[in-house]
Design an enzyme around this catalytic site. Structure first.
Site, PDB file in Angstrom:
ATOM      1  N   PRO A 178       0.817  -1.224   0.000  1.00  0.00           N
ATOM      2  CA  PRO A 178       0.000   0.000   0.000  1.00  0.00           C
ATOM      3  C   PRO A 178       0.844   1.265   0.000  1.00  0.00           C
ATOM      4  CG  PRO A 178      -0.162  -1.142   2.116  1.00  0.00           C
ATOM      5  CD  PRO A 178       0.654  -2.004   1.223  1.00  0.00           C
TER       6      PRO A 178
ATOM      7  N   ASP B   1     -11.254   2.156 -24.611  1.00  0.00           N
ATOM      8  CA  ASP B   1     -11.577   2.070 -23.184  1.00  0.00           C
ATOM      9  C   ASP B   1     -11.430   3.403 -22.488  1.00  0.00           C
ATOM     10  OD1 ASP B   1     -11.981  -0.595 -23.135  1.00  0.00           O
ATOM     11  OD2 ASP B   1      -9.987  -1.110 -22.400  1.00  0.00           O
TER      12      ASP B   1
ATOM     13  N   ARG C  39      -4.183  -7.807 -20.993  1.00  0.00           N
ATOM     14  CA  ARG C  39      -5.100  -7.373 -22.054  1.00  0.00           C
ATOM     15  C   ARG C  39      -4.479  -6.369 -23.014  1.00  0.00           C
ATOM     16  NH1 ARG C  39      -7.916  -3.023 -21.104  1.00  0.00           N
ATOM     17  NH2 ARG C  39      -9.838  -3.711 -22.093  1.00  0.00           N
TER      18      ARG C  39
ATOM     19  N   GLU D 257       1.919  -8.149   8.550  1.00  0.00           N
ATOM     20  CA  GLU D 257       2.015  -6.720   8.866  1.00  0.00           C
ATOM     21  C   GLU D 257       3.013  -5.978   7.990  1.00  0.00           C
ATOM     22  OE1 GLU D 257       0.600  -8.492  11.050  1.00  0.00           O
ATOM     23  OE2 GLU D 257      -0.980  -7.081  11.550  1.00  0.00           O
TER      24      GLU D 257
HETATM   25  N1  ADE Z   1      -0.831  -4.988  -0.136  1.00  0.00           N
HETATM   26  C1  ADE Z   1      -1.654  -4.549   0.836  1.00  0.00           C
HETATM   27  N2  ADE Z   1      -2.397  -3.531   0.421  1.00  0.00           N
HETATM   28  C2  ADE Z   1      -2.042  -3.280  -0.880  1.00  0.00           C
HETATM   29  C3  ADE Z   1      -2.454  -2.350  -1.871  1.00  0.00           C
HETATM   30  N3  ADE Z   1      -3.380  -1.422  -1.627  1.00  0.00           N
HETATM   31  N4  ADE Z   1      -1.858  -2.406  -3.075  1.00  0.00           N
HETATM   32  C4  ADE Z   1      -0.898  -3.306  -3.319  1.00  0.00           C
HETATM   33  N5  ADE Z   1      -0.482  -4.219  -2.430  1.00  0.00           N
HETATM   34  C5  ADE Z   1      -1.050  -4.214  -1.225  1.00  0.00           C
END
Ligand code: ADE
Length: 263
Positions: free
Chosen positions: A90, A170, A155, A117
């Site tokens: 993330p 698209d 794709r 974590e």
């Molecule tokens: N791992 C945990 N959350 C994630 C996300 N939002 N994007 C990519 N990998 C992740």
């Protein structure tokens, strides 16, 4: 193109690899996916891949050694090649269509799925060449994100989507959100198919008219309107032509509340 996926859940990928477009891309020889079970690169008989964080705190962290060993094994057949090593997390840069396009031009890409974590920071700093996030929310691991990357890239590989035109048209297609060519970077116009009247919900008359120029104008207007209503920030980066600007003006005027005479 080849994806090498490093994961503790190789089985997670079975369905995406055996369905639809990704399956077709593999069958057609445009895509290869190699799954690497991270536990195969652990060094103890329990196949341990995680440990408690230094300094204390909840949860477990992926150890660096199994991940480094996995990537080294993947690269061992071509040690000199510049293969992108992407950590899904993330904290990465956001996966957008231009990033997908960039990846689709690579011959080989390694995807590392984080879990628990976190992942030892030395992996992000010294092993991964890039870190990608699929959105501002937290998943419990990178597997879903890796699947998103593979499907969005597959794709775009030449010959995978039969009708090349449908990829180009698209939302976000053409040359991406930052596209300079008028016509790129808008959300897609609405689409309809038979029946023309479904439970009283009818299809816009113009689509049945056979007038190609009218249909083109209608689609353009609706694409602009959708973008303006749903993702107005996308319009700012676009190089719209005169016709687009006039249509946009009409759309905005039409949406203004009508003042009553008593006003
Ligand atoms: N791992 C945990 N959350 C994630 C996300 N939002 N994007 C990519 N990998 C992740």
């Amino acid at each position: 193109m080849q994806f090498d996926v490093v994961t503790i859940f190789p089985d997670f990928f079975r369905s995406i690899l055996e369905c639809g477009l990704v399956k077709r891309a593999q069958a057609g020889g445009q895509l290869r996916v190699a799954l690497h079970d991270l536990r195969d690169f652990a060094e103890d008989r329990h196949r341990t891949v995680d440990d408690r964080p230094f300094g204390g705190g909840p949860g477990m962290v992926f150890k660096p050694r199994p991940l480094f060993r996995a990537v080294e094994a993947i690269k061992s057949d071509e040690p000199e090649a510049a293969i992108p090593i992407i950590l899904l997390s993330p904290q990465g840069r956001l996966l957008r269509q231009p990033v997908v396009e960039e990846l689709s031009r690579r011959r080989r890409v390694v995807l590392i799925c984080g879990r628990y974590e976190g992942v030892d920071e030395r992996v992000a700093e010294n092993l991964a060449t890039d870190e990608l996030s699929i959105g501002d929310y937290v998943l419990s691991g990178g597997e879903v994100a890796a699947a998103v990357v593979m499907e969005s890239v597959a794709r775009l590989l030449p010959g995978v989507v039969g009708n090349e035109e449908s990829v180009e048209q698209d939302s976000f297609g053409l040359d991406g959100i930052s596209g300079r060519e008028a016509g790129s970077g808008l959300l897609d116009c609405p689409h309809y198919t038979r029946p023309a009247d479904f439970r009283g919900m009818t299809v816009p008359e113009v689509l049945l008219s056979g007038d190609h120029e009218e249909v083109r104008r209608w689609r353009r207007r609706r694409a602009l309107e959708k973008t303006w209503r749903k993702r107005p920030e996308l319009l700012a980066g676009l190089d719209l032509n005169k016709e687009d600007l006039r249509l946009l003006d009409e759309i905005k005027q039409a949406s203004l509340p009508v003042l009553s005479r008593e006003g």
